[in-house]
Write a protein that holds these residues in place. Structure first.
Motif, PDB file in Angstrom:
ATOM      1  N   LEU A  18       0.823  -1.216   0.000  1.00 37.05           N
ATOM      2  CA  LEU A  18       0.000   0.000   0.000  1.00 37.05           C
ATOM      3  C   LEU A  18       0.854   1.262   0.000  1.00 37.05           C
ATOM      4  O   LEU A  18       0.538   2.233  -0.698  1.00 37.05           O
ATOM      5  N   SER A  19       1.924   1.267   0.766  1.00 33.95           N
ATOM      6  CA  SER A  19       2.795   2.431   0.812  1.00 33.95           C
ATOM      7  C   SER A  19       3.442   2.676  -0.548  1.00 33.95           C
ATOM      8  O   SER A  19       3.521   3.815  -1.012  1.00 33.95           O
ATOM      9  N   THR A  20       3.883   1.607  -1.201  1.00 37.59           N
ATOM     10  CA  THR A  20       4.531   1.736  -2.503  1.00 37.59           C
ATOM     11  C   THR A  20       3.559   2.200  -3.572  1.00 37.59           C
ATOM     12  O   THR A  20       3.837   3.152  -4.305  1.00 37.59           O
ATOM     13  N   PHE A  21       2.389   1.544  -3.667  1.00 41.79           N
ATOM     14  CA  PHE A  21       1.489   1.795  -4.793  1.00 41.79           C
ATOM     15  C   PHE A  21       0.470   2.908  -4.544  1.00 41.79           C
ATOM     16  O   PHE A  21      -0.043   3.485  -5.504  1.00 41.79           O
ATOM     17  N   CYS A  22       0.189   3.214  -3.289  1.00 47.04           N
ATOM     18  CA  CYS A  22      -0.796   4.269  -2.991  1.00 47.04           C
ATOM     19  C   CYS A  22      -0.150   5.587  -2.574  1.00 47.04           C
ATOM     20  O   CYS A  22      -0.798   6.631  -2.638  1.00 47.04           O
ATOM     21  N   TYR A  23       1.102   5.548  -2.132  1.00 45.05           N
ATOM     22  CA  TYR A  23       1.752   6.803  -1.750  1.00 45.05           C
ATOM     23  C   TYR A  23       3.056   7.039  -2.512  1.00 45.05           C
ATOM     24  O   TYR A  23       3.201   8.032  -3.218  1.00 45.05           O
ATOM     25  N   HIS A  24       4.009   6.140  -2.385  1.00 49.64           N
ATOM     26  CA  HIS A  24       5.356   6.386  -2.876  1.00 49.64           C
ATOM     27  C   HIS A  24       5.397   6.635  -4.385  1.00 49.64           C
ATOM     28  O   HIS A  24       5.881   7.671  -4.842  1.00 49.64           O
ATOM     29  N   VAL A  25       4.892   5.716  -5.181  1.00 50.67           N
ATOM     30  CA  VAL A  25       4.937   5.875  -6.636  1.00 50.67           C
ATOM     31  C   VAL A  25       4.061   7.049  -7.092  1.00 50.67           C
ATOM     32  O   VAL A  25       4.530   7.885  -7.872  1.00 50.67           O
ATOM     33  N   PRO A  26       2.812   7.165  -6.626  1.00 49.03           N
ATOM     34  CA  PRO A  26       2.029   8.345  -7.039  1.00 49.03           C
ATOM     35  C   PRO A  26       2.686   9.671  -6.643  1.00 49.03           C
ATOM     36  O   PRO A  26       2.596  10.652  -7.383  1.00 49.03           O
ATOM     37  N   GLU A  27       3.372   9.698  -5.521  1.00 53.93           N
ATOM     38  CA  GLU A  27       4.051  10.921  -5.096  1.00 53.93           C
ATOM     39  C   GLU A  27       5.193  11.262  -6.062  1.00 53.93           C
ATOM     40  O   GLU A  27       5.469  12.431  -6.311  1.00 53.93           O
ATOM     41  N   HIS A  28       5.846  10.249  -6.635  1.00 58.98           N
ATOM     42  CA  HIS A  28       6.896  10.488  -7.627  1.00 58.98           C
ATOM     43  C   HIS A  28       6.328  11.114  -8.897  1.00 58.98           C
ATOM     44  O   HIS A  28       7.040  11.817  -9.605  1.00 58.98           O
ATOM     45  N   VAL A  29       5.058  10.849  -9.189  1.00 60.60           N
ATOM     46  CA  VAL A  29       4.448  11.341 -10.428  1.00 60.60           C
ATOM     47  C   VAL A  29       3.668  12.630 -10.209  1.00 60.60           C
ATOM     48  O   VAL A  29       3.819  13.591 -10.959  1.00 60.60           O
ATOM     49  N   PHE A  30       2.828  12.675  -9.200  1.00 62.30           N
ATOM     50  CA  PHE A  30       1.907  13.792  -9.015  1.00 62.30           C
ATOM     51  C   PHE A  30       2.328  14.779  -7.930  1.00 62.30           C
ATOM     52  O   PHE A  30       1.831  15.884  -7.881  1.00 62.30           O
ATOM     53  N   GLN A 145       9.502  -4.245  -9.799  1.00 65.29           N
ATOM     54  CA  GLN A 145       9.026  -4.346 -11.188  1.00 65.29           C
ATOM     55  C   GLN A 145       7.574  -3.893 -11.339  1.00 65.29           C
ATOM     56  O   GLN A 145       7.273  -3.098 -12.233  1.00 65.29           O
ATOM     57  N   PRO A 146       6.642  -4.366 -10.512  1.00 67.83           N
ATOM     58  CA  PRO A 146       5.274  -3.849 -10.643  1.00 67.83           C
ATOM     59  C   PRO A 146       5.190  -2.342 -10.394  1.00 67.83           C
ATOM     60  O   PRO A 146       4.388  -1.645 -11.025  1.00 67.83           O
ATOM     61  N   ALA A 147       6.028  -1.819  -9.517  1.00 66.23           N
ATOM     62  CA  ALA A 147       6.023  -0.375  -9.243  1.00 66.23           C
ATOM     63  C   ALA A 147       6.499   0.411 -10.458  1.00 66.23           C
ATOM     64  O   ALA A 147       5.989   1.504 -10.731  1.00 66.23           O
ATOM     65  N   LYS A 148       7.442  -0.130 -11.205  1.00 63.12           N
ATOM     66  CA  LYS A 148       7.905   0.537 -12.424  1.00 63.12           C
ATOM     67  C   LYS A 148       6.782   0.598 -13.455  1.00 63.12           C
ATOM     68  O   LYS A 148       6.618   1.618 -14.138  1.00 63.12           O
ATOM     69  N   VAL A 149       6.019  -0.472 -13.574  1.00 57.42           N
ATOM     70  CA  VAL A 149       4.867  -0.481 -14.482  1.00 57.42           C
ATOM     71  C   VAL A 149       3.844   0.550 -14.024  1.00 57.42           C
ATOM     72  O   VAL A 149       3.313   1.323 -14.829  1.00 57.42           O
ATOM     73  N   TRP A 150       3.557   0.585 -12.737  1.00 58.33           N
ATOM     74  CA  TRP A 150       2.615   1.551 -12.158  1.00 58.33           C
ATOM     75  C   TRP A 150       3.104   2.976 -12.387  1.00 58.33           C
ATOM     76  O   TRP A 150       2.325   3.869 -12.731  1.00 58.33           O
ATOM     77  N   LEU A 151       4.415   3.197 -12.228  1.00 64.50           N
ATOM     78  CA  LEU A 151       5.013   4.506 -12.461  1.00 64.50           C
ATOM     79  C   LEU A 151       4.776   4.949 -13.903  1.00 64.50           C
ATOM     80  O   LEU A 151       4.356   6.084 -14.154  1.00 64.50           O
ATOM     81  N   CYS A 152       5.030   4.064 -14.858  1.00 63.31           N
ATOM     82  CA  CYS A 152       4.811   4.393 -16.277  1.00 63.31           C
ATOM     83  C   CYS A 152       3.342   4.686 -16.549  1.00 63.31           C
ATOM     84  O   CYS A 152       3.020   5.639 -17.261  1.00 63.31           O
ATOM     85  N   ARG A 155       2.446   8.067 -15.123  1.00 70.65           N
ATOM     86  CA  ARG A 155       3.008   9.146 -15.943  1.00 70.65           C
ATOM     87  C   ARG A 155       2.178   9.347 -17.212  1.00 70.65           C
ATOM     88  O   ARG A 155       1.946  10.483 -17.628  1.00 70.65           O
ATOM     89  N   PHE A 156       1.767   8.251 -17.817  1.00 76.31           N
ATOM     90  CA  PHE A 156       0.887   8.342 -18.989  1.00 76.31           C
ATOM     91  C   PHE A 156      -0.424   9.030 -18.612  1.00 76.31           C
ATOM     92  O   PHE A 156      -0.908   9.899 -19.333  1.00 76.31           O
ATOM     93  N   LEU A 157      -0.990   8.661 -17.486  1.00 75.11           N
ATOM     94  CA  LEU A 157      -2.225   9.280 -17.006  1.00 75.11           C
ATOM     95  C   LEU A 157      -2.033  10.779 -16.782  1.00 75.11           C
ATOM     96  O   LEU A 157      -2.872  11.592 -17.175  1.00 75.11           O
ATOM     97  N   ARG A 158      -0.919  11.152 -16.183  1.00 77.45           N
ATOM     98  CA  ARG A 158      -0.635  12.573 -15.946  1.00 77.45           C
ATOM     99  C   ARG A 158      -0.538  13.337 -17.263  1.00 77.45           C
ATOM    100  O   ARG A 158      -1.103  14.427 -17.403  1.00 77.45           O
TER     101      ARG A 158
END
Length: 169
Positions: A18-30, A145-152, A155-158
């Motif tokens: 949850l921390s990785t996919f709901c906070y950490h990665v979205p924070e890197h993008v948004f 690896q799943p976090a990198k996919v989520w990051l991409c 970023r596409f969504l942004r």
């Protein structure tokens, strides 16, 4: 004792997820809070958070820990000992993974054990400080690896959101 250890692992697994996919990665993008406090040129975040009482760094730490706290609340009724053990291990891991700032070198035997258990070492976490697109997952390396996919995807969504806001209909 097995129940407590299993619950501690569940807390760390779901908290890290949850921390990785709901906070950490979205924070890197948004966001900018995490990037300013954790990936700036001044990588002395512990100093700023503790000695200078920087509220932004404390807020970033709290937001990163919030998923663990929420999971702990859900699991508490099953094993308070497991929850306490999991939270203590999680906090120890936060301190340990940031020891690279003081030139810590993980012993080869510990590094080997961490590879088997998919646990992030200080060296792997420092790689994330240097290259923000790699080594995601606070505790477990298998979230990278799943976090990198989520990051991409984020970023596409942004980009899509920005382009739809700019173009008149």
């Amino acid at each position: 004792m097995f129940k407590a250890l299993a619950l501690a692992w569940l807390l760390l697994f779901f908290g890290d997820f949850l921390s990785t996919f709901c906070y950490h990665v979205p924070e890197h993008v948004f966001g900018s809070l995490h990037l300013k406090t954790h990936h700036s040129a001044k990588k002395e975040f512990r100093h700023y958070a503790i000695v200078m009482f920087n509220y932004q760094i404390l807020l970033d730490g709290f937001l990163g820990a919030l998923p663990y706290i929420l999971v702990a609340l859900v699991l508490w009724s099953f094993s308070p000992v497991g929850v306490v053990f999991g939270m203590l291990f999680g906090q120890f891991h936060v301190w340990w993974r940031h020891t690279s700032v003081i030139s810590w070198q993980t012993p080869k035997s510990v590094n080997f054990l961490c590879q088997i258990l998919f646990i992030t070492t200080p060296e792997q976490h420092w790689l994330h400080h240097q290259k923000t697109n790699v080594s995601f997952g606070d505790i477990f390396t298998f979230f990278d690896q799943p976090a990198k996919v989520w990051l991409c995807w984020l970023r596409f969504l942004r980009l899509h959101l920005r382009s739809s806001l700019i173009q008149p209909e």
